[in-house]
Design a protein around this motif. Structure first.
Motif, PDB file in Angstrom:
ATOM      1  N   GLN A  21       0.829  -1.205   0.000  1.00  0.00           N
ATOM      2  CA  GLN A  21       0.000   0.000   0.000  1.00  0.00           C
ATOM      3  C   GLN A  21       0.866   1.259   0.000  1.00  0.00           C
ATOM      4  OE1 GLN A  21      -0.521  -2.563   2.200  1.00  0.00           O
ATOM      5  NE2 GLN A  21      -2.292  -3.432   1.148  1.00  0.00           N
ATOM      6  N   GLN A  22       1.966   1.239   0.748  1.00  0.00           N
ATOM      7  CA  GLN A  22       2.858   2.397   0.775  1.00  0.00           C
ATOM      8  C   GLN A  22       3.507   2.630  -0.582  1.00  0.00           C
ATOM      9  OE1 GLN A  22       5.334   1.094   4.025  1.00  0.00           O
ATOM     10  NE2 GLN A  22       4.465   2.641   5.403  1.00  0.00           N
TER      11      GLN A  22
ATOM     12  N   GLU B  43       2.318   1.684  -3.518  1.00  0.00           N
ATOM     13  CA  GLU B  43       1.296   2.091  -4.482  1.00  0.00           C
ATOM     14  C   GLU B  43       0.920   3.559  -4.337  1.00  0.00           C
ATOM     15  OE1 GLU B  43      -1.803  -0.705  -3.741  1.00  0.00           O
ATOM     16  OE2 GLU B  43      -0.964  -2.202  -5.109  1.00  0.00           O
ATOM     17  N   LYS B  44       0.945   4.095  -3.109  1.00  0.00           N
ATOM     18  CA  LYS B  44       0.567   5.484  -2.882  1.00  0.00           C
ATOM     19  C   LYS B  44       1.735   6.454  -3.041  1.00  0.00           C
ATOM     20  CE  LYS B  44      -3.222   4.354   0.202  1.00  0.00           C
ATOM     21  NZ  LYS B  44      -3.765   4.487   1.547  1.00  0.00           N
ATOM     22  N   MET B  45       2.945   5.933  -3.197  1.00  0.00           N
ATOM     23  CA  MET B  45       4.141   6.759  -3.269  1.00  0.00           C
ATOM     24  C   MET B  45       4.305   7.346  -4.672  1.00  0.00           C
ATOM     25  SD  MET B  45       7.958   5.437  -2.261  1.00  0.00           S
ATOM     26  CE  MET B  45       7.371   4.752  -0.733  1.00  0.00           C
ATOM     27  N   TYR B  46       4.745   8.605  -4.732  1.00  0.00           N
ATOM     28  CA  TYR B  46       5.089   9.193  -6.019  1.00  0.00           C
ATOM     29  C   TYR B  46       6.306   8.471  -6.575  1.00  0.00           C
ATOM     30  CZ  TYR B  46       1.993  13.115  -4.992  1.00  0.00           C
ATOM     31  OH  TYR B  46       0.904  13.884  -4.722  1.00  0.00           O
TER      32      TYR B  46
ATOM     33  N   GLU C   1       9.622  10.026  -5.604  1.00  0.00           N
ATOM     34  CA  GLU C   1       9.989   9.715  -4.225  1.00  0.00           C
ATOM     35  C   GLU C   1      10.588   8.312  -4.152  1.00  0.00           C
ATOM     36  OE1 GLU C   1       7.831   9.680   0.166  1.00  0.00           O
ATOM     37  OE2 GLU C   1       6.608   9.703  -1.645  1.00  0.00           O
ATOM     38  N   TRP C   2       9.987   7.366  -4.868  1.00  0.00           N
ATOM     39  CA  TRP C   2      10.507   6.003  -4.900  1.00  0.00           C
ATOM     40  C   TRP C   2      11.912   5.992  -5.492  1.00  0.00           C
ATOM     41  CZ3 TRP C   2      12.433   2.641  -8.441  1.00  0.00           C
ATOM     42  CH2 TRP C   2      12.541   1.306  -8.048  1.00  0.00           C
TER      43      TRP C   2
END
Length: 83
Positions: free
Chosen positions: A39-40, A42-45, A48-49
Motif C-alpha cells: 500500500q505504501q 502504491e501510494k508513493m510518487y 519519491e521512490w
C-alpha cells in the motif's frame, strides 16, 4: 505501462525510444529491498521512490565493497605554523 517522459539534455538520447516502466519490478523492489508495504509503494510518487532507490543503491554498493562505516574527520589546525 507508462513511458518515461523525462526530457533528456543529451542530444544522443533524444532519438531513443521511451522505455516503459515495469511497475511489477518497482513494487517488488519497494517491498523486498526498501521495506515498504504494498500500500505504501502504491501510494508513493514515482520520484519519491526513485530517491529512496538511489540511496539504497549507494548503501548496497558500500556494503558489498565491505568498507567500514567511519565518519570523515576534518584535520584540526593546532597553530598557525601548521597552515
Amino acid at each position: 505501462m507508462l513511458c518515461n517522459k523525462k526530457i533528456k539534455a543529451q542530444v544522443n538520447q533524444m532519438y531513443r525510444e521511451p522505455v516503459p516502466i515495469d511497475f511489477t519490478w518497482v513494487i517488488f523492489m519497494g517491498i523486498n529491498r526498501l521495506g515498504f508495504t504494498m500500500q505504501q509503494v502504491e501510494k508513493m510518487y514515482f520520484g519519491e521512490w526513485q530517491d529512496f532507490f538511489e540511496v539504497y543503491k549507494k548503501v548496497y554498493n558500500f556494503e558489498t565493497s565491505k568498507q567500514l562505516y567511519c565518519e570523515e574527520e576534518e584535520e584540526k589546525i593546532a597553530s598557525i605554523n601548521d597552515l
